[in-house]
Design a protein around this motif. Structure first.
Motif, mmCIF file in Angstrom:
data_model
loop_
_atom_site.group_PDB
_atom_site.id
_atom_site.type_symbol
_atom_site.label_atom_id
_atom_site.label_comp_id
_atom_site.label_asym_id
_atom_site.label_seq_id
_atom_site.Cartn_x
_atom_site.Cartn_y
_atom_site.Cartn_z
ATOM 1 N N CYS A 180 0.800 -1.236 0.000
ATOM 2 C CA CYS A 180 0.000 0.000 0.000
ATOM 3 C C CYS A 180 0.832 1.285 0.000
ATOM 4 C CB CYS A 180 -0.929 -0.033 1.210
ATOM 5 S SG CYS A 180 -1.978 1.397 1.262
ATOM 6 N N VAL A 181 0.598 2.089 -1.027
ATOM 7 C CA VAL A 181 1.171 3.436 -1.085
ATOM 8 C C VAL A 181 0.030 4.435 -0.915
ATOM 9 C CG1 VAL A 181 2.366 5.100 -2.575
ATOM 10 C CG2 VAL A 181 3.027 2.687 -2.617
ATOM 11 N N ARG A 182 -1.115 4.093 -1.501
ATOM 12 C CA ARG A 182 -2.254 5.008 -1.426
ATOM 13 C C ARG A 182 -3.451 4.306 -0.792
ATOM 14 N NH1 ARG A 182 -0.756 5.423 -6.918
ATOM 15 N NH2 ARG A 182 0.620 7.186 -7.284
ATOM 16 N N TYR A 183 -4.251 5.103 -0.120
ATOM 17 C CA TYR A 183 -5.453 4.532 0.508
ATOM 18 C C TYR A 183 -6.541 5.592 0.635
ATOM 19 C CZ TYR A 183 -3.244 6.718 4.593
ATOM 20 O OH TYR A 183 -2.649 7.601 5.443
ATOM 21 N N ILE A 184 -7.773 5.118 0.825
ATOM 22 C CA ILE A 184 -8.891 6.027 1.094
ATOM 23 C C ILE A 184 -9.065 6.026 2.611
ATOM 24 C CG2 ILE A 184 -11.369 6.411 0.747
ATOM 25 C CD1 ILE A 184 -11.106 4.684 -1.805
ATOM 26 N N ASP A 185 -9.331 7.199 3.173
ATOM 27 C CA ASP A 185 -9.428 7.284 4.633
ATOM 28 C C ASP A 185 -10.844 7.706 5.044
ATOM 29 O OD1 ASP A 185 -8.591 7.129 7.206
ATOM 30 O OD2 ASP A 185 -6.958 8.573 7.013
ATOM 31 N N ASN A 186 -11.168 7.443 6.289
ATOM 32 C CA ASN A 186 -12.461 7.863 6.829
ATOM 33 C C ASN A 186 -12.214 8.871 7.938
ATOM 34 O OD1 ASN A 186 -14.296 5.920 5.485
ATOM 35 N ND2 ASN A 186 -15.569 6.433 7.255
ATOM 36 N N PHE A 187 -12.974 9.937 7.925
ATOM 37 C CA PHE A 187 -12.735 10.985 8.911
ATOM 38 C C PHE A 187 -13.081 10.528 10.338
ATOM 39 C CE2 PHE A 187 -14.789 13.805 11.801
ATOM 40 C CZ PHE A 187 -13.771 14.690 12.049
ATOM 41 N N SER A 188 -12.172 10.741 11.265
ATOM 42 C CA SER A 188 -12.460 10.630 12.701
ATOM 43 C C SER A 188 -11.164 10.927 13.456
ATOM 44 C CB SER A 188 -12.950 9.227 13.062
ATOM 45 O OG SER A 188 -12.957 9.064 14.470
ATOM 46 N N SER A 189 -11.232 11.884 14.377
ATOM 47 C CA SER A 189 -10.030 12.245 15.142
ATOM 48 C C SER A 189 -9.774 11.241 16.267
ATOM 49 C CB SER A 189 -10.219 13.632 15.754
ATOM 50 O OG SER A 189 -11.267 13.575 16.719
ATOM 51 N N GLY A 190 -10.825 10.497 16.635
ATOM 52 C CA GLY A 190 -10.710 9.557 17.752
ATOM 53 C C GLY A 190 -11.037 10.196 19.091
ATOM 54 N N HIS A 191 -11.415 11.478 19.050
ATOM 55 C CA HIS A 191 -11.708 12.179 20.300
ATOM 56 C C HIS A 191 -12.891 11.535 21.044
ATOM 57 C CE1 HIS A 191 -13.538 15.195 22.892
ATOM 58 N NE2 HIS A 191 -12.311 15.643 23.062
ATOM 59 N N ARG A 192 -13.939 11.222 20.290
ATOM 60 C CA ARG A 192 -15.136 10.650 20.939
ATOM 61 C C ARG A 192 -14.808 9.339 21.643
ATOM 62 N NH1 ARG A 192 -20.184 12.025 18.629
ATOM 63 N NH2 ARG A 192 -19.840 13.557 20.249
ATOM 64 N N GLY A 193 -14.081 8.460 20.950
ATOM 65 C CA GLY A 193 -13.753 7.162 21.531
ATOM 66 C C GLY A 193 -12.864 7.325 22.763
ATOM 67 N N ALA A 194 -11.884 8.242 22.671
ATOM 68 C CA ALA A 194 -10.941 8.426 23.779
ATOM 69 C C ALA A 194 -11.648 8.992 25.008
ATOM 70 C CB ALA A 194 -9.808 9.345 23.341
ATOM 71 N N SER A 195 -12.466 10.038 24.811
ATOM 72 C CA SER A 195 -13.124 10.636 25.981
ATOM 73 C C SER A 195 -14.170 9.673 26.549
ATOM 74 C CB SER A 195 -13.746 11.988 25.643
ATOM 75 O OG SER A 195 -14.623 11.828 24.579
ATOM 76 N N SER A 196 -14.875 8.967 25.666
ATOM 77 C CA SER A 196 -15.899 8.021 26.153
ATOM 78 C C SER A 196 -15.243 6.926 26.990
ATOM 79 C CB SER A 196 -16.644 7.387 24.979
ATOM 80 O OG SER A 196 -17.212 8.386 24.177
ATOM 81 N N THR A 197 -14.058 6.469 26.553
ATOM 82 C CA THR A 197 -13.335 5.445 27.317
ATOM 83 C C THR A 197 -13.061 5.934 28.735
ATOM 84 O OG1 THR A 197 -12.356 4.475 25.357
ATOM 85 C CG2 THR A 197 -11.125 4.182 27.393
ATOM 86 N N GLU A 198 -12.635 7.177 28.852
ATOM 87 C CA GLU A 198 -12.370 7.719 30.197
ATOM 88 C C GLU A 198 -13.632 7.672 31.066
ATOM 89 O OE1 GLU A 198 -10.627 11.642 30.009
ATOM 90 O OE2 GLU A 198 -9.276 11.036 28.405
ATOM 91 N N TYR A 199 -14.785 8.054 30.478
ATOM 92 C CA TYR A 199 -16.018 8.065 31.292
ATOM 93 C C TYR A 199 -16.496 6.647 31.617
ATOM 94 C CZ TYR A 199 -16.023 13.049 30.628
ATOM 95 O OH TYR A 199 -15.647 14.370 30.647
#
Ligand code: PAZ
Length: 328
Positions: free
Chosen positions: A73-92
């Motif tokens: 793989c040199v090129r790929y299609i990506d999906n938007f998400s910073s991961g903020h929701r998952g990280a903060s939800s994990t803390e709660y």
């Protein structure tokens, strides 16, 4: 009768496309290690159950999947998400006493590190006079609490981190997790906040080497990703409490799509959010209601009331399962 037949045929097609997906996917590196980690984690859960302190376990998925265009793989299609929701939800979830499996995209936001700058090593630390390293004072508190909270979660055995990059890795690891969580019945929960690609290039039709540029444009045919959520709910972990997410940029179709996803996949709740307002407000769609959840003030997280709401829904569900369903 005709409808039953239609459902049967649709399920058969789905089974076939999912089978084809897993058969053709590149084998998961590290599968043995991941399985072992999950077994140890779930065994920890059994220890609590024996001591009458049954823990709930949630699998939080976070970040976007990539879809490779070439095998090397040199090129790929990506999906938007910073991961903020998952990280903060994990803390709660951890704060509420849940055990958390955090399945996240490599390089996206991590629990306990949300208040650190983007490049923590270079921005939070500086050489000290005695040729050691010290924390720069404005970040001292944030660094200390990130390290303490992370270590305490890991050492307690309540927090397991697994990572993915591609869609292939994500779905294969998720399948292994679902089989482990299935053993916990209604005490298990899925919180599927990852942004998962809807289309992909099947491995067996993917070119080996980097796609070469030519005089014309590039036309590619992407296949639809088989709907694993159906399988997760029906076969992999049918009793676990399942929350999926729906992100749209057009507010007018958001609730319609969320309600239709709830019915189609039979999940217990769908968290509907619009891209630009997702950090302020979400709407939780269940079979009973559509509940607007907003953050409580400046500097607060919308995930705090969201997790609070979902934990109550999960508690009502486990109560119902253990008092009514188990006895019938
Ligand atoms: O990761 P993040 O905090 O930037 O965004 C979270 C989110 C919008 C990706 C998540 O809440 C979500 O809606 N996930 C599902 C996206 C989808 O419809 O595929």
């Amino acid at each position: 009768m005709a409808e039953d037949k239609h459902i049967e045929i649709t399920e058969k097609c789905l089974d076939e496309s999912i089978d084809a997906f897993f058969k053709s996917a590149p084998p998961l590196q590290d599968l043995d290690n991941i399985t072992k980690k999950l077994e140890n984690f779930v065994a920890q859960h059994s220890v609590h159950s024996e001591s009458q302190n049954t823990k709930k376990v949630v699998c939080v998925t976070s970040g976007g999947t990539t879809v490779p265009l070439e095998r090397r793989c040199v090129r790929y299609i990506d999906n938007f998400s910073s991961g903020h929701r998952g990280a903060s939800s994990t803390e709660y979830f951890l704060k509420a006493g849940y055990m958390v499996i955090f399945l996240h995209r490599r390089g996206t936001a991590q629990p306990f590190c949300r208040f650190l700058p983007e490049n923590p090593i270079l921005e939070c630390f500086e050489p000290s006079d005695d040729s050691g390293i010290q924390v720069c004072s404005p970040y001292a508190e944030a660094v200390k609490s990130a390290i303490q909270e992370h270590k305490s979660a890991v050492n307690s055995g309540y927090f397991l981190q697994l990572d993915f990059t591609t869609l292939f890795e994500y779905l294969q690891i998720l399948q292994v997790i679902t089989l482990a969580i299935n053993r916990l019945g209604a005490y298990g929960m899925f919180y599927l906040a990852a942004a998962v690609s809807d289309f992909y290039v099947p491995w067996d039709s993917m070119t080996e080497h980097k796609i070469q540029s030519g005089p014309g444009g590039l036309a590619m045919q992407l296949a639809p990703v088989p709907k694993m959520l159906t399988l997760l709910r029906k076969r992999w972990a049918p009793v676990a409490f399942c929350v999926s997410f729906k992100l749209e940029t057009d507010i007018d179709i958001l609730l319609k799509k969320a309600e239709s996803a709830r019915r189609k996949y039979g999940v217990h709740a769908v968290v509907a959010n619009e891209l630009s307002t997702r950090k302020e407000k979400v709407i939780v769609v269940t079979d009973q209601s559509q509940t607007v959840i907003e953050k409580k003030g400046v500097g607060m997280d919308v995930e705090e009331p969201l997790i609070d709401f979902l934990i109550k829904e999960h508690a009502a569900y486990t109560f119902h399962q253990s008092h009514f369903v188990a006895k019938t």
